[in-house]
Design a protein around this motif. Structure first.
Motif, PDB file in Angstrom:
ATOM      1  N   VAL A 227       0.833  -1.201   0.000  1.00 53.54           N
ATOM      2  CA  VAL A 227       0.000   0.000   0.000  1.00 53.54           C
ATOM      3  C   VAL A 227       0.869   1.253   0.000  1.00 53.54           C
ATOM      4  O   VAL A 227       0.632   2.197  -0.766  1.00 53.54           O
ATOM      5  N   THR A 228       1.898   1.266   0.842  1.00 58.22           N
ATOM      6  CA  THR A 228       2.778   2.436   0.935  1.00 58.22           C
ATOM      7  C   THR A 228       3.460   2.727  -0.394  1.00 58.22           C
ATOM      8  O   THR A 228       3.639   3.893  -0.782  1.00 58.22           O
ATOM      9  N   ALA A 229       3.842   1.661  -1.111  1.00 59.10           N
ATOM     10  CA  ALA A 229       4.532   1.832  -2.393  1.00 59.10           C
ATOM     11  C   ALA A 229       3.579   2.145  -3.539  1.00 59.10           C
ATOM     12  O   ALA A 229       4.028   2.344  -4.680  1.00 59.10           O
ATOM     13  N   GLY A 230       2.279   2.180  -3.261  1.00 59.63           N
ATOM     14  CA  GLY A 230       1.311   2.471  -4.303  1.00 59.63           C
ATOM     15  C   GLY A 230       1.091   1.323  -5.268  1.00 59.63           C
ATOM     16  O   GLY A 230       0.569   1.522  -6.374  1.00 59.63           O
ATOM     17  N   LEU A 231       1.445   0.114  -4.859  1.00 57.30           N
ATOM     18  CA  LEU A 231       1.303  -1.059  -5.712  1.00 57.30           C
ATOM     19  C   LEU A 231      -0.068  -1.716  -5.575  1.00 57.30           C
ATOM     20  O   LEU A 231      -0.443  -2.545  -6.411  1.00 57.30           O
ATOM     21  N   ALA A 232      -0.795  -1.371  -4.524  1.00 60.08           N
ATOM     22  CA  ALA A 232      -2.136  -1.930  -4.295  1.00 60.08           C
ATOM     23  C   ALA A 232      -2.854  -1.047  -3.286  1.00 60.08           C
ATOM     24  O   ALA A 232      -2.226  -0.299  -2.528  1.00 60.08           O
ATOM     25  N   THR A 233      -4.172  -1.153  -3.274  1.00 58.11           N
ATOM     26  CA  THR A 233      -4.973  -0.481  -2.248  1.00 58.11           C
ATOM     27  C   THR A 233      -5.398  -1.512  -1.207  1.00 58.11           C
ATOM     28  O   THR A 233      -5.337  -2.730  -1.439  1.00 58.11           O
ATOM     29  N   ASN A 234      -5.834  -1.015  -0.061  1.00 64.22           N
ATOM     30  CA  ASN A 234      -6.356  -1.933   0.956  1.00 64.22           C
ATOM     31  C   ASN A 234      -7.566  -2.691   0.417  1.00 64.22           C
ATOM     32  O   ASN A 234      -7.762  -3.870   0.755  1.00 64.22           O
ATOM     33  N   GLU A 235      -8.357  -2.047  -0.425  1.00 62.07           N
ATOM     34  CA  GLU A 235      -9.517  -2.721  -1.022  1.00 62.07           C
ATOM     35  C   GLU A 235      -9.063  -3.862  -1.935  1.00 62.07           C
ATOM     36  O   GLU A 235      -9.669  -4.953  -1.941  1.00 62.07           O
TER      37      GLU A 235
END
Length: 263
Positions: A227-235
């Protein structure tokens, strides 16, 4: 390597034990088959490098018996309490930075270790140095670049999401110095290290309950980094974990390449 060097999969996290259990289910039969072929028996001296779990260490201890010796090393030995009894010796040790914990070993084994080690060359030299003449080195490591997909059969949006998250995982590993094509290099590296009778094979699970268990534990362990790296969202991650738990997808691992040779 120390835990502060950016190792993505910290042994001290809750999910680590589940990952070790999944690795044991997936890969112990392959590991044990190779070591059995070497003729392991009573009195053997073994060094298990990067022993993140207890299954291989415990199996080796039964094979070598009370007259043998199993030295199990890792940078983090928090897993070791249940295995720390004769003939097993547990040592905190960095294979890429320290001298080997002895010499004259009949067997040195490392599984899914060197791909994460920054100074792989030094680690390999250390393991070869530790062998007695005629001793065996067995290295087993993943080659994610050979098969980078979590879902080789990418036939729908759930599988596409799974593969996107797997790509994110690979990216995080690569940024921390992992060599994602290391497994295929093992036979050449063993020959270059002076070993003889070098052989190799690969094991590639395509779908199993253990693959799903491994994926769920891994994703939970690296969730914040993704999430921090912008590779995925929590959703994205919540949806993927539901999909994994449903058992509706065929989940694979990277091939594990086993290479062995004699000093």
């Amino acid at each position: 390597m120390t835990q502060t060097d950016g190792y993505l999969l910290d042994n001290r996290q809750t999910e680590a034990g589940k990952r070790f259990d999944a690795f044991a289910t997936l890969f112990d039969p392959t590991t044990f088959r190779h070591i059995e072929r070497f003729g392991i028996g009573s009195g053997w001296r073994c060094w298990e490098v990067g022993a993140g779990g207890t299954s291989v260490v415990s199996w080796l201890a039964k094979k070598v018996g009370p007259t043998g010796r199993v030295v199990a090393t890792d940078i983090d030995t928090s897993w070791a309490a249940s295995a720390a009894r004769p003939p097993v010796e547990i040592q905190v040790h960095d294979v890429a930075a320290e001298e080997p914990p002895g010499e004259g070993f009949d067997l040195v084994h490392a599984r899914l270790v060197l791909v994460h080690v920054p100074d792989r060359e030094r680690a390999l030299r250390s393991m070869v140095k530790a062998l007695r003449p005629g001793g065996r080195l067995l290295l087993e490591d993943a080659d994610p670049a050979l098969q980078p997909l979590l879902c080789p059969d990418e036939h729908g949006p759930d599988q596409q999401l799974a593969n996107r998250l797997r790509h994110g995982f690979r990216k995080l590993l690569s940024e921390r110095g992992a060599d994602l094509s290391y497994g295929r290099k093992l036979p050449r590296l063993l020959r270059e290290a002076g070993l003889r009778e070098v052989e190799a094979d690969a094991y590639f699970p395509v779908t199993s309950t253990a693959c799903a268990d491994l994926e769920a534990a891994t994703i939970r362990q690296i969730r914040d980094q993704l999430v921090t790296a912008g590779l995925a969202t929590n959703e994205d991650i919540d949806r993927h974990l539901v999909n994994v738990a449903s058992g509706s997808m065929d989940l694979a691992t990277a091939p594990m390449i086993s290479a062995w040779g004699r000093k």
